[in-house]
Design a protein around this motif. Structure first.
Motif, PDB file in Angstrom:
ATOM      1  N   ARG A  68       7.137   3.182   5.247  1.00 29.45           N
ATOM      2  CA  ARG A  68       5.943   2.676   5.884  1.00 29.45           C
ATOM      3  C   ARG A  68       5.652   3.330   7.240  1.00 29.45           C
ATOM      4  O   ARG A  68       4.500   3.468   7.643  1.00 29.45           O
ATOM      5  N   ALA A  69       6.704   3.689   7.979  1.00 30.13           N
ATOM      6  CA  ALA A  69       6.514   4.013   9.396  1.00 30.13           C
ATOM      7  C   ALA A  69       5.535   5.166   9.623  1.00 30.13           C
ATOM      8  O   ALA A  69       4.810   5.197  10.612  1.00 30.13           O
TER       9      ALA A  69
ATOM     10  N   ARG B 195      15.126   2.939   3.220  1.00 28.37           N
ATOM     11  CA  ARG B 195      16.546   3.240   3.354  1.00 28.37           C
ATOM     12  C   ARG B 195      17.359   1.992   3.056  1.00 28.37           C
ATOM     13  O   ARG B 195      17.076   0.928   3.599  1.00 28.37           O
TER      14      ARG B 195
ATOM     15  N   ASP C 279       6.623  11.310   9.758  1.00 28.36           N
ATOM     16  CA  ASP C 279       7.581  10.196   9.799  1.00 28.36           C
ATOM     17  C   ASP C 279       8.120  10.115  11.226  1.00 28.36           C
ATOM     18  O   ASP C 279       8.644  11.104  11.730  1.00 28.36           O
TER      19      ASP C 279
ATOM     20  N   ALA D 162      16.621  10.316  10.855  1.00 27.82           N
ATOM     21  CA  ALA D 162      17.954   9.782  11.205  1.00 27.82           C
ATOM     22  C   ALA D 162      19.024  10.558  10.431  1.00 27.82           C
ATOM     23  O   ALA D 162      19.457  11.626  10.868  1.00 27.82           O
ATOM     24  N   THR D 163      19.420  10.059   9.239  1.00 30.29           N
ATOM     25  CA  THR D 163      20.362  10.847   8.429  1.00 30.29           C
ATOM     26  C   THR D 163      19.651  12.040   7.786  1.00 30.29           C
ATOM     27  O   THR D 163      20.302  12.985   7.336  1.00 30.29           O
ATOM     28  N   GLY D 164      18.328  11.942   7.688  1.00 26.39           N
ATOM     29  CA  GLY D 164      17.550  12.990   7.017  1.00 26.39           C
ATOM     30  C   GLY D 164      17.340  12.724   5.537  1.00 26.39           C
ATOM     31  O   GLY D 164      16.611  13.466   4.869  1.00 26.39           O
ATOM     32  N   GLY D 165      17.960  11.655   5.014  1.00 29.65           N
ATOM     33  CA  GLY D 165      17.866  11.380   3.574  1.00 29.65           C
ATOM     34  C   GLY D 165      16.430  11.193   3.098  1.00 29.65           C
ATOM     35  O   GLY D 165      16.023  11.729   2.068  1.00 29.65           O
ATOM     36  N   SER D 166      15.637  10.418   3.864  1.00 27.45           N
ATOM     37  CA  SER D 166      14.247  10.154   3.456  1.00 27.45           C
ATOM     38  C   SER D 166      13.429  11.438   3.494  1.00 27.45           C
ATOM     39  O   SER D 166      12.614  11.700   2.599  1.00 27.45           O
TER      40      SER D 166
ATOM     41  N   ASP E 111      13.612   0.326  14.836  1.00 29.30           N
ATOM     42  CA  ASP E 111      13.068   0.597  13.498  1.00 29.30           C
ATOM     43  C   ASP E 111      11.548   0.728  13.611  1.00 29.30           C
ATOM     44  O   ASP E 111      10.844  -0.274  13.823  1.00 29.30           O
TER      45      ASP E 111
ATOM     46  N   GLY F 261       9.261   1.224  11.497  1.00 34.46           N
ATOM     47  CA  GLY F 261       8.494   0.473  10.498  1.00 34.46           C
ATOM     48  C   GLY F 261       8.374  -0.980  10.912  1.00 34.46           C
ATOM     49  O   GLY F 261       7.279  -1.555  10.965  1.00 34.46           O
TER      50      GLY F 261
ATOM     51  N   ARG G   6      10.884  -5.800   6.763  1.00 34.46           N
ATOM     52  CA  ARG G   6      10.658  -5.678   5.304  1.00 34.46           C
ATOM     53  C   ARG G   6      11.321  -6.838   4.599  1.00 34.46           C
ATOM     54  O   ARG G   6      12.384  -7.288   4.987  1.00 34.46           O
TER      55      ARG G   6
HETATM   56  C1  PRP Z   1      13.013   4.636   8.416  1.00 32.88           C
HETATM   57  C2  PRP Z   1      12.169   5.763   9.010  1.00 32.88           C
HETATM   58  C3  PRP Z   1      12.434   6.923   8.092  1.00 32.88           C
HETATM   59  C4  PRP Z   1      13.855   6.681   7.682  1.00 32.88           C
HETATM   60  C5  PRP Z   1      14.756   7.568   8.478  1.00 32.88           C
HETATM   61  O1  PRP Z   1      12.324   4.052   7.383  1.00 32.88           O
HETATM   62  O2  PRP Z   1      10.822   5.459   9.119  1.00 32.88           O
HETATM   63  O3  PRP Z   1      11.581   6.954   6.964  1.00 32.88           O
HETATM   64  O4  PRP Z   1      14.174   5.307   7.943  1.00 32.88           O
HETATM   65  O5  PRP Z   1      16.068   7.415   8.074  1.00 32.88           O
HETATM   66  P1  PRP Z   1      16.876   8.555   7.331  1.00 32.88           P
HETATM   67  O6  PRP Z   1      16.585   9.843   8.021  1.00 32.88           O
HETATM   68  O7  PRP Z   1      18.308   8.113   7.508  1.00 32.88           O
HETATM   69  O8  PRP Z   1      16.463   8.555   5.884  1.00 32.88           O
HETATM   70  P2  PRP Z   1      12.835   2.696   6.653  1.00 32.88           P
HETATM   71  O9  PRP Z   1      13.711   3.023   5.494  1.00 32.88           O
HETATM   72  O10 PRP Z   1      13.398   1.764   7.690  1.00 32.88           O
HETATM   73  O11 PRP Z   1      11.522   2.126   6.025  1.00 32.88           O
HETATM   74  P3  PRP Z   1      10.164   1.615   6.709  1.00 32.88           P
HETATM   75  O12 PRP Z   1       9.478   2.811   7.300  1.00 32.88           O
HETATM   76  O13 PRP Z   1       9.422   1.025   5.559  1.00 32.88           O
HETATM   77  O14 PRP Z   1      10.514   0.577   7.745  1.00 32.88           O
END
Ligand code: PRP
Length: 207
Positions: A77-78, A102, A129, A133-137, A198, A200, A207
């Motif tokens: 969402r963020a 995440r 975005d 953070a970890t870069g996974g998303s 956070d 988002g 959430r």
């Molecule tokens: C947060 C942020 C990124 C992700 C970063 O989203 O907006 O998308 O985490 O983390 P990563 O680099 O470790 O993957 P979140 O999963 O909290 O969802 P949201 O945006 O819906 O709150």
């Protein structure tokens, strides 16, 4: 991977508003929107332009426009909070969507939505975005884009952790990063330190 940070007093001041836990949600959204405009401005610095003829009220002259407006891809969402500033600056842009949440325990990305054009082989893409953070998303999103042929991708983030940057660099995917700042590290919950919490939740609630 090319990584570009923004060293500017306006960026530092908007970032401070985002970091401050006392900032109310409405002010957080406003600061994110304003900072996103500055990030998009910087991300387009070397974008290809094309020229066309226009008339001013006085004379004929040469006009300039982006040769290939990027597809904007907010990561839900963020990333939604970055779209308005980007579309204001690049009104010709189309918008695709990727939804990833995440997992709070494993910190792994859990995909729940993708809405993207089929063929991105000739389209520059700008992924929005606030947090890397970890870069996974982001890596998940980049794989979706690369699977559609995207070869020119810019990740536009507000706060990036060194761990996330390493993940992008290690992915071998065609991406460069424009980020307001690179923070110190991740904590044991994979939150960016000092970070801004956070992004988002601070825009839209938990959430
Ligand atoms: C947060 C942020 C990124 C992700 C970063 O989203 O907006 O998308 O985490 O983390 P990563 O680099 O470790 O993957 P979140 O999963 O909290 O969802 P949201 O945006 O819906 O709150």
């Amino acid at each position: 991977m090319r990584t570009h940070t923004l060293d500017h007093p306006l960026v530092a001041s908007l970032l401070t508003t985002l970091r401050d836990e006392r900032t109310p949600d409405s002010a957080f959204r406003a600061a994110l929107r304003d900072l996103s405009g500055l990030l998009v401005y910087e991300a387009l610095r070397d974008a290809q332009v094309e020229y066309y003829d226009i008339d001013t009220p006085v004379t004929a002259t040469r006009g300039v426009r982006l040769a290939r407006p990027p597809l904007l891809v907010p990561v839900l969402r963020a990333g939604l909070g970055m779209v308005e500033a980007a579309t204001n600056l690049i009104p010709q842009s189309k918008v695709g969507f990727v939804g990833v949440a995440r997992d709070e325990r494993t910190h792994r990305p859990v995909p729940y939505l993708e809405s993207l054009p089929e063929d991105l082989s000739t389209t520059p893409v700008m992924v929005l975005d606030p947090m890397l953070a970890t870069g996974g998303s982001m890596v998940h999103t980049l794989k979706l884009l690369a699977g559609r042929g995207a070869m020119d991708i810019t990740a536009v983030c507000v706060v990036s952790a060194p761990e996330g940057i390493a993940a992008l660099a290690g992915s071998g995917l065609p991406v460069r990063l424009v980020t307001a700042v690179i923070d110190d590290r991740l904590d044991e919950d994979a939150f960016i330190v000092p970070g801004l919490g956070d992004a988002g939740d601070r825009q839209f609630g938990p959430r």
